[in-house]
Write a protein that holds these residues in place. Structure first.
Motif, PDB file in Angstrom:
ATOM      1  N   ASN A  32      25.562  44.875  33.816  1.00 25.14           N
ATOM      2  CA  ASN A  32      26.098  46.112  33.238  1.00 25.14           C
ATOM      3  C   ASN A  32      27.390  46.473  33.954  1.00 25.14           C
ATOM      4  O   ASN A  32      27.504  47.527  34.572  1.00 25.14           O
ATOM      5  N   ALA A  33      28.356  45.582  33.889  1.00 24.62           N
ATOM      6  CA  ALA A  33      29.643  45.761  34.555  1.00 24.62           C
ATOM      7  C   ALA A  33      30.681  44.964  33.779  1.00 24.62           C
ATOM      8  O   ALA A  33      30.333  44.088  32.988  1.00 24.62           O
ATOM      9  N   SER A  34      31.945  45.276  34.023  1.00 26.27           N
ATOM     10  CA  SER A  34      33.013  44.458  33.447  1.00 26.27           C
ATOM     11  C   SER A  34      33.721  43.728  34.585  1.00 26.27           C
ATOM     12  O   SER A  34      33.757  44.199  35.723  1.00 26.27           O
ATOM     13  N   PHE A  35      34.267  42.564  34.259  1.00 20.34           N
ATOM     14  CA  PHE A  35      34.885  41.700  35.244  1.00 20.34           C
ATOM     15  C   PHE A  35      36.268  41.295  34.764  1.00 20.34           C
ATOM     16  O   PHE A  35      36.444  40.954  33.596  1.00 20.34           O
ATOM     17  N   GLY A  51      38.149  30.870  45.931  1.00 19.33           N
ATOM     18  CA  GLY A  51      39.463  31.506  45.976  1.00 19.33           C
ATOM     19  C   GLY A  51      39.687  32.516  44.865  1.00 19.33           C
ATOM     20  O   GLY A  51      40.560  33.365  44.958  1.00 19.33           O
ATOM     21  N   CYS A  52      38.891  32.431  43.808  1.00 20.93           N
ATOM     22  CA  CYS A  52      39.024  33.371  42.693  1.00 20.93           C
ATOM     23  C   CYS A  52      38.644  34.775  43.169  1.00 20.93           C
ATOM     24  O   CYS A  52      37.646  34.966  43.857  1.00 20.93           O
ATOM     25  N   VAL A  53      39.471  35.741  42.801  1.00 24.88           N
ATOM     26  CA  VAL A  53      39.172  37.145  43.094  1.00 24.88           C
ATOM     27  C   VAL A  53      39.033  37.861  41.755  1.00 24.88           C
ATOM     28  O   VAL A  53      39.893  37.735  40.881  1.00 24.88           O
ATOM     29  N   ARG A  54      37.950  38.595  41.613  1.00 23.31           N
ATOM     30  CA  ARG A  54      37.696  39.335  40.382  1.00 23.31           C
ATOM     31  C   ARG A  54      37.498  40.809  40.703  1.00 23.31           C
ATOM     32  O   ARG A  54      36.987  41.161  41.770  1.00 23.31           O
ATOM     33  N   GLU A  55      37.916  41.642  39.760  1.00 22.35           N
ATOM     34  CA  GLU A  55      37.673  43.078  39.886  1.00 22.35           C
ATOM     35  C   GLU A  55      36.422  43.394  39.082  1.00 22.35           C
ATOM     36  O   GLU A  55      36.311  43.028  37.917  1.00 22.35           O
ATOM     37  N   VAL A  56      35.495  44.072  39.720  1.00 27.36           N
ATOM     38  CA  VAL A  56      34.240  44.458  39.083  1.00 27.36           C
ATOM     39  C   VAL A  56      34.286  45.971  38.869  1.00 27.36           C
ATOM     40  O   VAL A  56      34.586  46.713  39.796  1.00 27.36           O
ATOM     41  N   SER A  57      33.988  46.400  37.659  1.00 29.47           N
ATOM     42  CA  SER A  57      33.940  47.834  37.353  1.00 29.47           C
ATOM     43  C   SER A  57      32.539  48.170  36.854  1.00 29.47           C
ATOM     44  O   SER A  57      32.050  47.575  35.884  1.00 29.47           O
TER      45      SER A  57
END
Length: 142
Positions: A32-35, A51-57
């Motif tokens: 239940n989040a967006s990436f 190395g991948c960086v993702r923003e989790v909301s």
């Protein structure tokens, strides 16, 4: 410290599960989040891998996670800053069992002073159980 763990046997290979869980844009199918990918994986790594960086909301809060390990044995990630929790580490392990894979998901972290450990434990346990149950349903042969 908060430490939660959940396991499930899923009808898919470790490589298929790894690739599915590294498809960051589509992870909202399981959480239940967006990436959103902020930085691609390092050269010569699998797509979405190390190395991948993702923003989790989630619930109006955004934070960054970095993939620190990604292969057919599993995936490990960490929250880049100490917000919303400290020393957050996620470890997903794959163990092939014939045509099935046992998936073990563990999250450990320190809760901030304003969130009781029991509440954070319950929220995280719900999230990882939901993720693996939805992931399992996707590959259920029914």
């Amino acid at each position: 410290m908060v430490d939660v763990h959940y396991q499930r046997v899923i009808n898919a290979t470790p490589q298929v599960l790894r690739d599915t869980l590294l498809d960051h844009q589509n992870l909202s199918e399981f959480f239940n989040a967006s990436f959103k990918v902020l930085r691609a994986e390092n050269n010569s790594e699998v797509s979405g891998g190390v190395g991948c960086v993702r923003e989790v909301s989630i619930l109006g809060v955004s934070f960054k996670e970095e993939i620190v390990k990604a292969d057919t044995d599993g995936i490990e990630y960490r929250v880049v800053d100490d917000f919303p929790v400290k020393d957050h580490r996620g470890v997903i392990r794959f163990s092939a069992q014939g045509s099935l894979t046992k998936v073990s998901y563990r999250i450990s972290c320190w809760a901030p002073w304003y969130i009781p450990n029991w509440l954070l434990t319950r929220l995280l346990q719900h999230d990882i159980a939901q993720c693996l149950n939805k992931l399992g349903a996707r590959f259920d042969p029914r």
